[in-house]
Design an enzyme around this catalytic site. Structure first.
Site, mmCIF file in Angstrom:
data_model
loop_
_atom_site.group_PDB
_atom_site.id
_atom_site.type_symbol
_atom_site.label_atom_id
_atom_site.label_comp_id
_atom_site.label_asym_id
_atom_site.label_seq_id
_atom_site.Cartn_x
_atom_site.Cartn_y
_atom_site.Cartn_z
ATOM 1 N N LYS A 103 -2.945 -20.100 8.442
ATOM 2 C CA LYS A 103 -1.880 -21.003 7.989
ATOM 3 C C LYS A 103 -0.496 -20.438 8.297
ATOM 4 O O LYS A 103 0.453 -21.188 8.489
ATOM 5 C CB LYS A 103 -2.010 -21.299 6.496
ATOM 6 C CG LYS A 103 -2.776 -22.568 6.221
ATOM 7 C CD LYS A 103 -4.264 -22.423 6.302
ATOM 8 C CE LYS A 103 -4.974 -23.016 7.436
ATOM 9 N NZ LYS A 103 -6.432 -22.785 7.423
ATOM 10 N N HIS B 90 -10.694 -22.150 -2.399
ATOM 11 C CA HIS B 90 -10.429 -22.580 -3.779
ATOM 12 C C HIS B 90 -11.717 -22.775 -4.565
ATOM 13 O O HIS B 90 -11.725 -22.634 -5.785
ATOM 14 C CB HIS B 90 -9.532 -23.826 -3.841
ATOM 15 C CG HIS B 90 -9.838 -24.881 -2.830
ATOM 16 N ND1 HIS B 90 -9.295 -24.896 -1.576
ATOM 17 C CD2 HIS B 90 -10.648 -25.961 -2.893
ATOM 18 C CE1 HIS B 90 -9.735 -25.942 -0.913
ATOM 19 N NE2 HIS B 90 -10.575 -26.604 -1.689
ATOM 20 N N HIS C 6 11.930 -42.069 -6.034
ATOM 21 C CA HIS C 6 12.255 -42.882 -4.866
ATOM 22 C C HIS C 6 13.222 -42.129 -3.982
ATOM 23 O O HIS C 6 14.204 -41.583 -4.505
ATOM 24 C CB HIS C 6 12.872 -44.200 -5.329
ATOM 25 C CG HIS C 6 13.323 -45.053 -4.193
ATOM 26 N ND1 HIS C 6 12.435 -45.676 -3.345
ATOM 27 C CD2 HIS C 6 14.576 -45.369 -3.761
ATOM 28 C CE1 HIS C 6 13.115 -46.359 -2.436
ATOM 29 N NE2 HIS C 6 14.406 -46.185 -2.655
HETATM 30 C C1 LIG Z 1 -10.273 -19.022 10.246
HETATM 31 C C2 LIG Z 1 -10.585 -19.486 8.822
HETATM 32 C C3 LIG Z 1 -9.669 -20.282 8.160
HETATM 33 C C4 LIG Z 1 -9.952 -20.702 6.865
HETATM 34 N N1 LIG Z 1 -9.055 -21.514 6.247
HETATM 35 C C5 LIG Z 1 -9.298 -21.955 4.999
HETATM 36 C C6 LIG Z 1 -8.364 -22.790 4.330
HETATM 37 O O1 LIG Z 1 -7.309 -23.137 4.863
HETATM 38 N N2 LIG Z 1 -8.660 -23.196 3.070
HETATM 39 C C7 LIG Z 1 -9.818 -22.841 2.448
HETATM 40 O O2 LIG Z 1 -10.038 -23.250 1.308
HETATM 41 N N3 LIG Z 1 -10.725 -22.047 3.054
HETATM 42 C C8 LIG Z 1 -10.492 -21.596 4.317
HETATM 43 N N4 LIG Z 1 -11.399 -20.774 4.924
HETATM 44 C C9 LIG Z 1 -12.629 -20.393 4.191
HETATM 45 C C10 LIG Z 1 -12.352 -19.221 3.213
HETATM 46 O O3 LIG Z 1 -11.825 -18.127 3.941
HETATM 47 C C11 LIG Z 1 -13.634 -18.808 2.516
HETATM 48 O O4 LIG Z 1 -14.172 -19.920 1.850
HETATM 49 C C12 LIG Z 1 -13.383 -17.707 1.476
HETATM 50 O O5 LIG Z 1 -12.786 -16.583 2.076
HETATM 51 C C13 LIG Z 1 -14.703 -17.309 0.799
HETATM 52 O O6 LIG Z 1 -14.494 -16.209 -0.051
HETATM 53 P P1 LIG Z 1 -15.714 -15.260 -0.457
HETATM 54 O O7 LIG Z 1 -15.153 -14.256 -1.381
HETATM 55 O O8 LIG Z 1 -16.861 -16.060 -0.896
HETATM 56 O O9 LIG Z 1 -16.156 -14.564 0.905
HETATM 57 P P2 LIG Z 1 -15.355 -13.571 1.844
HETATM 58 O O10 LIG Z 1 -13.887 -13.715 1.676
HETATM 59 O O11 LIG Z 1 -15.918 -13.764 3.206
HETATM 60 O O12 LIG Z 1 -15.726 -12.138 1.285
HETATM 61 C C14 LIG Z 1 -16.987 -11.576 1.460
HETATM 62 C C15 LIG Z 1 -16.810 -10.072 1.623
HETATM 63 O O13 LIG Z 1 -18.095 -9.459 1.539
HETATM 64 C C16 LIG Z 1 -18.141 -8.398 2.470
HETATM 65 N N5 LIG Z 1 -19.568 -8.122 2.698
HETATM 66 C C17 LIG Z 1 -20.499 -8.918 3.268
HETATM 67 N N6 LIG Z 1 -21.709 -8.350 3.224
HETATM 68 C C18 LIG Z 1 -21.551 -7.164 2.594
HETATM 69 C C19 LIG Z 1 -22.435 -6.115 2.227
HETATM 70 N N7 LIG Z 1 -23.741 -6.175 2.465
HETATM 71 N N8 LIG Z 1 -21.914 -5.019 1.609
HETATM 72 C C20 LIG Z 1 -20.580 -4.941 1.346
HETATM 73 N N9 LIG Z 1 -19.702 -5.903 1.658
HETATM 74 C C21 LIG Z 1 -20.180 -7.004 2.263
HETATM 75 C C22 LIG Z 1 -17.376 -8.914 3.660
HETATM 76 O O14 LIG Z 1 -16.910 -7.840 4.454
HETATM 77 C C23 LIG Z 1 -16.232 -9.680 2.970
HETATM 78 O O15 LIG Z 1 -15.105 -8.865 2.768
HETATM 79 C C24 LIG Z 1 -11.156 -20.304 6.221
HETATM 80 C C25 LIG Z 1 -12.061 -19.476 6.886
HETATM 81 C C26 LIG Z 1 -11.783 -19.073 8.174
HETATM 82 C C27 LIG Z 1 -12.764 -18.163 8.870
HETATM 83 N N1 LIG Z 2 -8.558 -25.834 6.154
HETATM 84 C C1 LIG Z 2 -9.683 -25.343 5.657
HETATM 85 O O1 LIG Z 2 -10.032 -25.548 4.491
HETATM 86 C C2 LIG Z 2 -10.559 -24.506 6.530
HETATM 87 C C3 LIG Z 2 -10.108 -24.031 7.752
HETATM 88 C C4 LIG Z 2 -10.952 -23.278 8.533
HETATM 89 C C5 LIG Z 2 -12.236 -22.996 8.086
HETATM 90 N N2 LIG Z 2 -12.650 -23.453 6.901
HETATM 91 C C6 LIG Z 2 -14.042 -23.176 6.435
HETATM 92 O O2 LIG Z 2 -14.712 -22.413 7.402
HETATM 93 C C7 LIG Z 2 -15.936 -23.061 7.746
HETATM 94 C C8 LIG Z 2 -16.274 -22.785 9.176
HETATM 95 O O3 LIG Z 2 -15.388 -23.477 10.063
HETATM 96 P P1 LIG Z 2 -15.867 -23.911 11.498
HETATM 97 O O4 LIG Z 2 -14.818 -24.732 12.126
HETATM 98 O O5 LIG Z 2 -16.396 -22.731 12.242
HETATM 99 O O6 LIG Z 2 -17.146 -24.752 11.154
HETATM 100 P P2 LIG Z 2 -17.373 -26.345 11.009
HETATM 101 O O7 LIG Z 2 -18.722 -26.478 10.431
HETATM 102 O O8 LIG Z 2 -16.213 -27.014 10.380
HETATM 103 O O9 LIG Z 2 -17.393 -26.844 12.525
HETATM 104 C C9 LIG Z 2 -18.301 -26.374 13.463
HETATM 105 C C10 LIG Z 2 -18.208 -27.260 14.670
HETATM 106 O O10 LIG Z 2 -18.912 -26.686 15.732
HETATM 107 C C11 LIG Z 2 -19.713 -27.672 16.354
HETATM 108 N N3 LIG Z 2 -20.849 -26.956 16.923
HETATM 109 C C12 LIG Z 2 -21.844 -26.317 16.266
HETATM 110 N N4 LIG Z 2 -22.690 -25.729 17.153
HETATM 111 C C13 LIG Z 2 -22.197 -25.999 18.380
HETATM 112 C C14 LIG Z 2 -22.602 -25.673 19.686
HETATM 113 N N5 LIG Z 2 -23.681 -24.930 19.901
HETATM 114 N N6 LIG Z 2 -21.865 -26.121 20.729
HETATM 115 C C15 LIG Z 2 -20.764 -26.866 20.516
HETATM 116 N N7 LIG Z 2 -20.322 -27.202 19.298
HETATM 117 C C16 LIG Z 2 -21.023 -26.771 18.247
HETATM 118 C C17 LIG Z 2 -20.065 -28.653 15.255
HETATM 119 O O11 LIG Z 2 -20.360 -29.895 15.775
HETATM 120 C C18 LIG Z 2 -18.771 -28.642 14.441
HETATM 121 O O12 LIG Z 2 -17.857 -29.559 14.964
HETATM 122 C C19 LIG Z 2 -15.707 -24.528 7.431
HETATM 123 O O13 LIG Z 2 -16.903 -25.177 7.112
HETATM 124 C C20 LIG Z 2 -14.783 -24.486 6.260
HETATM 125 O O14 LIG Z 2 -15.543 -24.467 5.087
HETATM 126 C C21 LIG Z 2 -11.845 -24.217 6.114
#
Ligand SMILES: Cc1cc2nc3c(=O)[nH]c(=O)nc-3n(C[C@H](O)[C@H](O)[C@H](O)COP(=O)(O)OP(=O)(O)OC[C@H]3O[C@@H](n4cnc5c(N)ncnc54)[C@H](O)[C@@H]3O)c2cc1C
Ligand SMILES: NC(=O)c1ccc[n+]([C@@H]2O[C@H](COP(=O)([O-])OP(=O)(O)OC[C@H]3O[C@@H](n4cnc5c(N)ncnc54)[C@H](O)[C@@H]3O)[C@@H](O)[C@H]2O)c1
Length: 459
Positions: free
Chosen positions: A49, A308, A432
């Site tokens: 973001k 969230h 407004h």
């Molecule tokens: C590019 C991207 C953009 C995103 N944007 C948004 C967004 O805009 N809004 C939104 O709501 N969500 C977004 N998400 C999703 C969001 O990041 C996740 O839903 C959130 O971080 C989940 O939190 P968590 O604590 O469950 O897992 P994580 O934050 O993934 O934490 C898990 C932790 O566990 C650790 N771990 C795993 N296995 C082990 C093990 N065996 N031993 C020790 N440590 C371990 C990992 O290293 C990691 O630090 C985005 C995700 C990505 C990838």
């Molecule tokens: N703004 C946000 O809240 C935000 C932003 C980024 C990520 N996230 C979280 O991270 C998760 C992962 O994001 P993501 O974009 O990787 O997953 P996603 O599930 O949103 O999208 C995956 C996409 O890849 C395509 N796909 C899957 N296999 C494929 C293949 N073999 N060849 C071509 N296309 C293929 C699917 O059709 C789909 O469009 C999301 O589900 C979301 O929960 C959230």
């Protein structure tokens, strides 16, 4: 065997639980194989973001002709953009560590189970009656070892991409493609079908497709047949659904094809903890796994995969473990935003999902043009779609596309949170002519549609 009151595996959102438990005097082991804070601040929501800010400014300049202003970008200092983002990421582990007190021992290493209540890390054996699994997800591995996932962008090490090809059409693909394209890195998206953001309400994803593809080059119905990696670049053979092949050269190739469970690292076969068919840890409404006292929160349970949602679960579990809270975790609704261009926000069910579930609804889609602030954007596409239960006026779904949709959605969420009845959005006073005022005609129109529907049903 070392004894703890609480073991937490994974220091993403659950690091907040470690903070609270430490403050409450519990002896906590917080095990993390990477850096504290997890995906969101280091590889996910936050850095992605931060990039949107740069993209928005660049888009504003590029699209200024819409406002009768000629302008052009002289230079984009991409190096600075990535340096700044990398610096933010570098600060995260320390920032999270500073929130913890002496009752919390951070153990950097991969945790795995020896039995239901015994966890091994770095050869140490830890035991606790309460264990929280919060291990999140990892990107599905790309089809080529030199190809990237979003983890390679955060932090970006090495050269800035000269061009990038992104496979996928979900959240990450659309957010990152918009950023790269906006800052003038040649960008192409490869989509295996005809849809972008296919899980959104169809009306919204159709508008999204039309607007997004005005900027970003998207090849629909296209897959990669062959990848040839030479001299730090890729030569791709693309195949479309008509059987036509095309060569495509790209500096970087990024896969955003979804994420998968990290449960494999936990050696759950040594326990009675069950995973579902997708490999995610099974839990009940108390966030408890199939073993008493062992909990799972966040992405690791595979339910919402949103920051969230993880934060809400961690807060709830904090109350359960530290304050004796007895209630179950229940989500009244789960919203999300997609921070790309156009921005999308959504809560509840899509029209298609309601049809599939055979749920009675009334739908109405309204543009934002009744608001002068909306008009000032000189954009015609922004829309709000409401899906309403005609018996109760309950909001079953709300889907928006337009600038600041995610911010606008909070007004709808407040109503859904307190007393889910669309009529509140008609009766309240709006400032407004704020952008949010566009929700007033949307509410009026859908309420009128509900009344017509009910009148028709009663005759
Ligand atoms: C590019 C991207 C953009 C995103 N944007 C948004 C967004 O805009 N809004 C939104 O709501 N969500 C977004 N998400 C999703 C969001 O990041 C996740 O839903 C959130 O971080 C989940 O939190 P968590 O604590 O469950 O897992 P994580 O934050 O993934 O934490 C898990 C932790 O566990 C650790 N771990 C795993 N296995 C082990 C093990 N065996 N031993 C020790 N440590 C371990 C990992 O290293 C990691 O630090 C985005 C995700 C990505 C990838
Ligand atoms: N703004 C946000 O809240 C935000 C932003 C980024 C990520 N996230 C979280 O991270 C998760 C992962 O994001 P993501 O974009 O990787 O997953 P996603 O599930 O949103 O999208 C995956 C996409 O890849 C395509 N796909 C899957 N296999 C494929 C293949 N073999 N060849 C071509 N296309 C293929 C699917 O059709 C789909 O469009 C999301 O589900 C979301 O929960 C959230």
């Amino acid at each position: 065997m070392e004894k703890f009151d609480l073991i937490i595996i994974g220091a993403g959102r659950a690091s907040g639980l470690a903070v609270n438990a430490g403050k409450a005097g519990r002896k906590v082991a917080l095990i993390e194989k990477s850096t504290l804070g997890g995906t969101c601040p280091s590889r996910g929501c936050v850095p992605s973001k931060l990039l949107i800010g740069y993209a928005n400014v660049a888009r504003g300049i590029k699209e200024s002709a819409r406002h009768f202003i000629d302008s052009k970008i002289e230079n984009i200092d991409k190096k600075k953009i990535f340096e700044k983002t990398n610096r933010y990421i570098d600060s995260i582990d320390g920032a999270y560590a500073r929130r913890l007190n002496e009752n919390v021992e951070v153990i950097y290493g991969e945790g795995s189970f020896l039995s239901n209540y015994v966890v091994e890390v770095n050869g140490r054996k830890l035991q606790a009656d309460k264990i929280v699994i919060a291990t999140g997800t990892k990107p599905i591995a790309p089809a080529h070892e030199k190809a990237w996932t979003s983890d390679n962008v955060f932090p970006l090490l090495g050269d800035i991409p000269k061009s990038i090809t992104i496979v996928g059409s979900g959240f990450i693909a659309c957010e990152l493609a918009n950023f790269f394209d906006a800052i003038d890195i040649e960008t192409k998206m490869l989509v295996r079908n005809e849809t972008l953001l296919g899980n959104e309400d169809e009306d919204i994803s159709n508008i999204f497709k039309e607007e997004f593809t005005k900027n970003v080059d998207v090849a629909f119905n296209t897959t990669i047949e062959d990848i040839d990696y030479q001299e730090d670049s890729f030569k791709l053979t693309l195949l479309n659904s008509n059987g036509q092949k095309q060569e495509h050269l790209t500096h970087r190739l990024l896969y955003a094809t979804g994420r998968e469970s990290n449960a494999g690292s936990l050696k759950l076969e040594n326990t009675d903890i069950k995973v579902n068919e997708r490999g995610y840890i099974v839990s009940d409404e108390d966030l408890q796994t199939t073993v008493d006292g062992v909990y799972v929160v966040g992405d690791a349970n595979g339910k919402y995969m949103l920051q969230h949602a993880a934060a809400y679960e961690v807060n709830h579990l904090s109350k359960v473990l530290l304050e004796g809270e007895k209630s179950k975790v229940r989500f009244k609704y789960m919203p999300h935003g997609v921070f790309t261009d156009p921005e999308i926000a959504s809560v509840g069910m899509s029209e298609k999902k309601l049809q599939e579930a055979n749920i009675k609804y009334v739908a109405n889609t309204t543009d934002w043009l009744a608001s002068a602030k909306a008009q000032s954007t000189r954009l015609k596409y922004p829309r709000t779609k409401f899906l309403i239960n005609p018996d109760t006026y309950e909001i079953l779904g709300c889907h928006m596309i337009g600038p600041e949709s995610a911010t606008m959605m909070h007004q709808v969420l407040a109503v859904m949170h307190i007393d889910n009845d669309i009529r509140h959005l008609k009766d309240m006073i709006y400032i407004h002519p704020a952008l949010s005022e566009s929700l007033l005609p949307a509410a009026i129109k859908v309420i009128s549609a509900v009344k017509k529907y009910n009148l028709k049903s009663s005759t």
